[in-house]
Scaffold this active site. Structure first.
Site, PDB file in Angstrom:
ATOM      1  CE  LYS A  28      -3.138  -3.780  -4.991  1.00 48.10           C
ATOM      2  NZ  LYS A  28      -3.138  -2.301  -4.929  1.00 48.10           N
TER       3      LYS A  28
ATOM      4  CD  GLU B 120      10.119  -5.971   4.613  1.00 54.76           C
ATOM      5  OE1 GLU B 120      10.036  -5.345   5.696  1.00 54.76           O
ATOM      6  OE2 GLU B 120      11.099  -6.652   4.303  1.00 54.76           O
TER       7      GLU B 120
ATOM      8  CB  CYS C 169       7.031   0.751   8.157  1.00 49.54           C
ATOM      9  SG  CYS C 169       8.444   0.727   7.051  1.00 49.54           S
TER      10      CYS C 169
ATOM     11  CD  GLU D 195       2.203   1.373  11.410  1.00 51.00           C
ATOM     12  OE1 GLU D 195       1.187   0.791  10.980  1.00 51.00           O
ATOM     13  OE2 GLU D 195       3.304   1.312  10.841  1.00 51.00           O
TER      14      GLU D 195
HETATM   15  P1  NAD Z   1      -2.502  -1.253   3.323  1.00 52.11           P
HETATM   16  O1  NAD Z   1      -2.273  -2.585   3.919  1.00 52.11           O
HETATM   17  O2  NAD Z   1      -3.841  -0.651   3.449  1.00 52.11           O
HETATM   18  O3  NAD Z   1      -2.199  -1.266   1.765  1.00 52.11           O
HETATM   19  C1  NAD Z   1      -0.977  -1.778   1.243  1.00 52.11           C
HETATM   20  C2  NAD Z   1      -1.250  -2.383  -0.099  1.00 52.11           C
HETATM   21  O4  NAD Z   1      -2.125  -3.479   0.086  1.00 52.11           O
HETATM   22  C3  NAD Z   1      -1.934  -1.454  -1.102  1.00 52.11           C
HETATM   23  O5  NAD Z   1      -1.415  -1.717  -2.395  1.00 52.11           O
HETATM   24  C4  NAD Z   1      -3.380  -1.888  -1.041  1.00 52.11           C
HETATM   25  O6  NAD Z   1      -4.074  -1.679  -2.238  1.00 52.11           O
HETATM   26  C5  NAD Z   1      -3.212  -3.374  -0.804  1.00 52.11           C
HETATM   27  N1  NAD Z   1      -4.371  -4.028  -0.193  1.00 52.11           N
HETATM   28  C6  NAD Z   1      -5.239  -3.537   0.722  1.00 52.11           C
HETATM   29  N2  NAD Z   1      -6.190  -4.453   0.991  1.00 52.11           N
HETATM   30  C7  NAD Z   1      -5.903  -5.546   0.239  1.00 52.11           C
HETATM   31  C8  NAD Z   1      -6.502  -6.817   0.066  1.00 52.11           C
HETATM   32  N3  NAD Z   1      -7.611  -7.159   0.735  1.00 52.11           N
HETATM   33  N4  NAD Z   1      -5.944  -7.685  -0.793  1.00 52.11           N
HETATM   34  C9  NAD Z   1      -4.844  -7.341  -1.482  1.00 52.11           C
HETATM   35  N5  NAD Z   1      -4.211  -6.162  -1.364  1.00 52.11           N
HETATM   36  C10 NAD Z   1      -4.744  -5.276  -0.519  1.00 52.11           C
HETATM   37  O7  NAD Z   1      -1.368  -0.351   3.923  1.00 52.11           O
HETATM   38  P2  NAD Z   1      -1.076   1.149   3.571  1.00 52.11           P
HETATM   39  O8  NAD Z   1      -1.941   1.977   4.424  1.00 52.11           O
HETATM   40  O9  NAD Z   1      -1.086   1.376   2.099  1.00 52.11           O
HETATM   41  O10 NAD Z   1       0.455   1.270   3.999  1.00 52.11           O
HETATM   42  C11 NAD Z   1       0.816   1.618   5.265  1.00 52.11           C
HETATM   43  C12 NAD Z   1       1.292   0.402   6.025  1.00 52.11           C
HETATM   44  O11 NAD Z   1       2.404  -0.173   5.357  1.00 52.11           O
HETATM   45  C13 NAD Z   1       1.767   0.766   7.402  1.00 52.11           C
HETATM   46  O12 NAD Z   1       1.298  -0.153   8.345  1.00 52.11           O
HETATM   47  C14 NAD Z   1       3.283   0.681   7.261  1.00 52.11           C
HETATM   48  O13 NAD Z   1       3.933   0.448   8.486  1.00 52.11           O
HETATM   49  C15 NAD Z   1       3.452  -0.407   6.274  1.00 52.11           C
HETATM   50  N6  NAD Z   1       4.755  -0.324   5.602  1.00 52.11           N
HETATM   51  C16 NAD Z   1       5.696  -1.252   5.913  1.00 52.11           C
HETATM   52  C17 NAD Z   1       6.935  -1.192   5.332  1.00 52.11           C
HETATM   53  C18 NAD Z   1       7.977  -2.231   5.667  1.00 52.11           C
HETATM   54  O14 NAD Z   1       8.922  -2.354   4.932  1.00 52.11           O
HETATM   55  N7  NAD Z   1       7.816  -2.989   6.752  1.00 52.11           N
HETATM   56  C19 NAD Z   1       7.235  -0.192   4.420  1.00 52.11           C
HETATM   57  C20 NAD Z   1       6.252   0.748   4.113  1.00 52.11           C
HETATM   58  C21 NAD Z   1       5.006   0.661   4.722  1.00 52.11           C
END
Ligand code: NAD
Length: 475
Positions: free
Chosen positions: A168, A244, A278, A379
């Protein structure tokens, strides 16, 4: 969506729009999947697992090589799709497609290196053999900031290990995922091995991934808040997880470092993807004695950065993902200024040359940042470089580690003893030493503390999709 080897609509018959964050234009739409769709995808992946898990490592490797070659062939098309959908400048999109393809290549090779062991047994008539088996069906959730490489970083090792996958992608960037799935289809992966469910409301999909007994493992990249919630739900059913999550990277410039070289490094890494990474530096700790030339060089470089549509030449600052992101960045900047930070440059939205139609924020440098400001702990995920000063190595180590996050950190010093001491003292999973890009398909990527669980990339990345099985033979 792509389920059991077929492109299909959502059972609900509804779709949702995808917009270009630089222009606000709708650039496409995708099916709005829900529970019924994800269940069908999980069923297909469970059925396909029966045969995919029995293929040889050489067969799985061949599929991954094909997918890698197709990615390279279609690099420009993938990069343009990414820039339109996610906003990063085209050059950065090309780099991401290459980085993403590297995971398929690396795991095409690692598939053949899933070794076992034989162990000395305590009885003379006993033999021990240890094998590695694929965990089973994997539910994968990816973010929008690196919409292609975050897919291959999960799908590559999962397929190499013999697992099948239901993905997803983020609701902001499903078109990149669709393009990647066209590649998996063209590479000839058997039906059900990789499945794609696009959804505007992710919670239902997350619930199914954490509850459905056919899912063995959840791999998630995204925010720490959502990660914690999914991890709790997965724990209730004892599912394996990789997480992650977010970061808050310290960037430490010691008194013996060249302040201009370090400022150049910051200007390159901090504003990459408009700060939406990130591993983006979120606190710049600069030794008091060199803070002035450091800030001067950083300011000069930042003032030259141009915002705009990433398809145009010479753009280094693309849009933020949405209005909420702009508001969060602006709130952190205003909070810092109200508490005594000095605005060196930026600190406002970008509105000229059509940027008012997108979500743009000026690259910003703040000096005199202190621990009571929001930006010191939250962040940012935006183009703001907050500078703090320090006086001793002990002090800066303590401050750098004073965060719930533990993903990336950076140190600038030419002194090898100091570099070692700091490398060992920093509680972070990835540390760049005079280096701003400590990532590659061959290197383990992941965080400590609330930045996550597990690693992606390297030989560690495939271990996340394998179960250790012991055979005790009486002979
Ligand atoms: P997010 O958590 O809002 O969304 C990430 C994913 O989770 C999306 O696909 C979203 O649809 C899904 N999601 C959201 N709510 C959900 C739920 N209740 N149940 C299931 N899935 C759900 O994060 P974002 O804003 O898309 O991404 C940014 C974040 O990701 C930042 O905090 C960044 O640091 C982190 N990130 C981490 C890495 C790493 O490797 N550590 C890499 C890239 C981004």
């Amino acid at each position: 969506m792509y389920i059991n080897g077929q492109w299909c609509e959502a059972k609900s018959g509804t779709r949702f729009d995808v917009t270009n964050p630089a222009t606000g234009e709708v650039i496409g739409d995708v099916p709005n999947g829900g529970r019924e769709d994800v269940v069908a995808a999980i069923d297909a992946a469970a059925e396909a697992f029966k045969t995919w898990s029995k293929t040889t490592a050489y067969q799985r490797s061949a599929f991954l090589y094909r997918a890698y070659n197709l990615m390279i062939e279609k690099k420009e098309h993938l990069a343009v799709t990414m820039t339109k959908e996610q906003g990063k400048p085209l050059k950065a999109s090309r780099n991401e497609v290459q980085y993403g393809a590297d995971f398929l290549l690396w795991y095409a090779e690692e598939a053949k290196r899933i070794y076992g062991e034989t162990l000395p047994a305590p009885r003379g008539d006993q033999r021990f053999m240890v094998q590695q088996h694929p965990v089973g069906v994997v539910g994968a959730i990816t973010p929008w900031n690196y919409p292609i490489s975050m897919i291959t970083r999960k799908v590559g090792p999962a397929l190499a290990a013999g697992c099948t996958v239901v993905l997803k992608p983020a609701e902001a960037t499903p078109l990149c995922a669709v393009e990647m799935y066209k590649i998996f289809e063209e590479a000839g992966l058997p039906a059900g091995v990789v499945n794609l469910v696009t959804a505007e409301k992710p919670a239902e999909i997350g619930e199914e991934f954490t509850n459905n007994p056919k899912i063995a493992k959840l791999t998630f990249t995204g925010s720490t808040g959502v990660g914690k919630m999914l991890n709790q739900a997965a724990a209730a059913n004892m599912k394996r997880v990789s997480m992650e999550l977010g970061g808050h990277a310290p960037f430490i410039v010691c008194d013996d470092a060249d302040p201009e070289h370090a400022a150049k490094g910051v200007s390159l890494v901090k504003f990459l993807n408009t700060g939406q990474a990130c591993i983006s530096p979120n606190r710049l700790f600069v030794h008091k004695s060199i803070a002035e030339p450091f800030i001067e060089t950083l300011e000069a470089r930042v003032r030259k950065m141009r915002g705009g549509n990433g398809l145009e030449d010479g753009i280094s600052i693309g849009p933020l993902v949405n209005e909420a992101a702009v508001a969060k960045v602006d709130n952190q900047v205003k909070d810092a200024i109200s508490k005594g930070a000095r605005l060196v440059c930026g600190g406002h939205r970008l509105m000229d040359n059509g940027m008012d139609k997108g979500h743009f924020y000026a690259p910003t440098v703040l000096a005199d940042v202190t621990e009571d400001m929001l930006i010191y702990r939250e962040e940012t995920f935006g183009p703001v470089a907050p500078v703090l000063t320090f006086e001793s190595e002990e002090e800066v180590l303590e401050k750098a580690n004073d965060t719930n996050y533990g993903l990336a950190a950076y140190i600038y010093t030419p002194n090898i003893d100091r570099a070692f001491r700091m490398f060992e003292g920093l509680k972070f999973g990835i540390i760049g030493i005079n280096d701003i890009n400590p990532t590659a398909a061959a290197a383990p990527f992941g965080g400590m503390k609330e930045s996550g669980l597990g690693r992606e990339g390297g030989h560690e990345g495939i271990a996340e999709y394998l179960e250790t099985k012991l055979g005790g033979f009486s002979i």
